[in-house]
Design a protein around this motif. Structure first.
Motif, short mmCIF file in Angstrom:
data_model
loop_
_atom_site.label_atom_id
_atom_site.label_comp_id
_atom_site.label_asym_id
_atom_site.label_seq_id
_atom_site.Cartn_x
_atom_site.Cartn_y
_atom_site.Cartn_z
N CYS A 288 42.14 -12.75 1.98
CA CYS A 288 42.45 -11.34 1.79
C CYS A 288 41.18 -10.57 1.47
CB CYS A 288 43.49 -11.16 0.67
SG CYS A 288 43.03 -11.94 -0.88
N SER A 289 41.31 -9.26 1.28
CA SER A 289 40.15 -8.41 1.03
C SER A 289 39.89 -8.30 -0.47
CB SER A 289 40.37 -7.03 1.64
OG SER A 289 40.51 -7.12 3.04
N GLY A 290 39.46 -9.38 -1.07
CA GLY A 290 39.16 -9.37 -2.49
C GLY A 290 40.37 -9.67 -3.35
N SER A 291 40.14 -9.86 -4.64
CA SER A 291 41.22 -10.23 -5.55
C SER A 291 42.23 -9.11 -5.73
CB SER A 291 40.64 -10.63 -6.91
OG SER A 291 39.90 -9.57 -7.49
N GLN A 292 41.80 -7.86 -5.61
CA GLN A 292 42.73 -6.75 -5.81
C GLN A 292 43.83 -6.77 -4.75
OE1 GLN A 292 42.47 -4.80 -8.52
NE2 GLN A 292 44.38 -3.74 -8.04
N GLN A 293 43.47 -7.04 -3.49
CA GLN A 293 44.50 -7.14 -2.47
C GLN A 293 45.36 -8.38 -2.69
OE1 GLN A 293 43.70 -8.17 1.72
NE2 GLN A 293 44.91 -6.37 2.30
N GLY A 294 44.77 -9.45 -3.22
CA GLY A 294 45.56 -10.63 -3.54
C GLY A 294 46.65 -10.32 -4.54
#
Length: 264
Positions: free
Chosen positions: A51-57
């Motif tokens: 995914c696009s970084g932990s925030q999107q996770g």
């Protein structure tokens, strides 16, 4: 020759098309192997969703596993981005006190008995820096099993622990009974935030749902970036980079502590 230039014309052409929303197979395999070597986490490459970084996770987890009105335990104080993502999906973020051992799951279970999820940064809590001890980690896993709840492990700064392997606390996801843990990782801290690549390790039964959710949000991460990162990890460059950074950061930490001690 740079890593990107090693790709054939056919490979570059393929990466210009729509790709697997769960991520490049080589990158998923590289991440799975890296997690075993660096954090002791055993997972299959198929469980890794890029995914696009932990925030999107965190966003994907909230989107798929929570309903409007569900209660989620969050650290207090904690990272505002986590709470904002949960609130954006209609969940109720329930603050839980911290102490020197991490999130107080005993207090949380009594105060919020209907919580369906806990989101924690157990390795390096933000902003206190507390590392959740082993006993508290086991209690959190027991809470998840007893309440049929999920635990989201945001392994913030997990790569930067000092003191040798004997003093490193294992990841939640690597402990026995961690079947209900979703592990979130990112390369924003180890490499740079502009890369916009992270991952979530999910239980096998949830992989297809997470891939579909990724497909309807932003489809997939750029193919070239995924391929380059896969080779960067597989060829040992990430390991060498982190070894150098750990030594540098440890020196800086020592310098800071010495200066603070002299000034006090």
């Amino acid at each position: 020759m740079c890593i990107r230039d090693r790709a054939s014309t056919g490979q570059r052409s393929h990466r210009a098309q729509y790709l697997d929303p769960a991520g490049d197979p080589d990158l998923r395999q590289a991440v799975a192997q890296w997690l075993w070597a660096s954090r002791g986490i055993r997972c299959d490459a198929a469980q890794v969703v890029v995914c696009s970084g932990s925030q999107q996770g965190i966003d994907l987890i909230a989107r798929l596993l929570l309903d409007v009105g569900d209660e989620v335990l969050v650290e207090d104080p904690g990272y505002p981005g986590i709470r904002a993502s949960l609130l954006g999906h209609g969940a109720l973020a329930r603050p839980v006190d911290m102490d020197g051992d991490g999130l107080r799951i005993d207090t949380a279970a009594a105060q919020w008995p209907h919580a369906r999820m806990a989101v924690v940064t157990p390795t390096h809590q933000f902003p206190t820096g507390v590392c959740m001890n082993l006993g508290r980690r086991q209690a959190l896993l027991q809470w998840a099993r007893t309440h049929d709840a999920w635990v989201v492990e945001d392994d913030y700064d997990g790569e930067f622990q000092y003191g040798g392997a004997a003093q490193r606390v294992p990841a939640l996801c690597s402990l026995p009974g961690s079947e209900r843990v979703l592990y979130v990782g990112t390369f924003s801290k180890t490499l740079h935030p502009g890369l916009r690549l992270g991952f979530v390790v999910v239980p096998p039964a949830l992989v297809e749902a997470f891939a579909m959710a990724r497909a309807i949000t932003d489809r997939h991460a750029p193919g070239d970036a995924q391929a380059v990162l896969a080779r960067f990890i597989a060829e040992g460059h990430l390991l060498r980079h982190l070894r150098q950074m750990r030594e540098l950061y440890l020196q800086r930490q020592h310098t800071l502590r010495t200066a603070l001690a002299e000034a006090s």
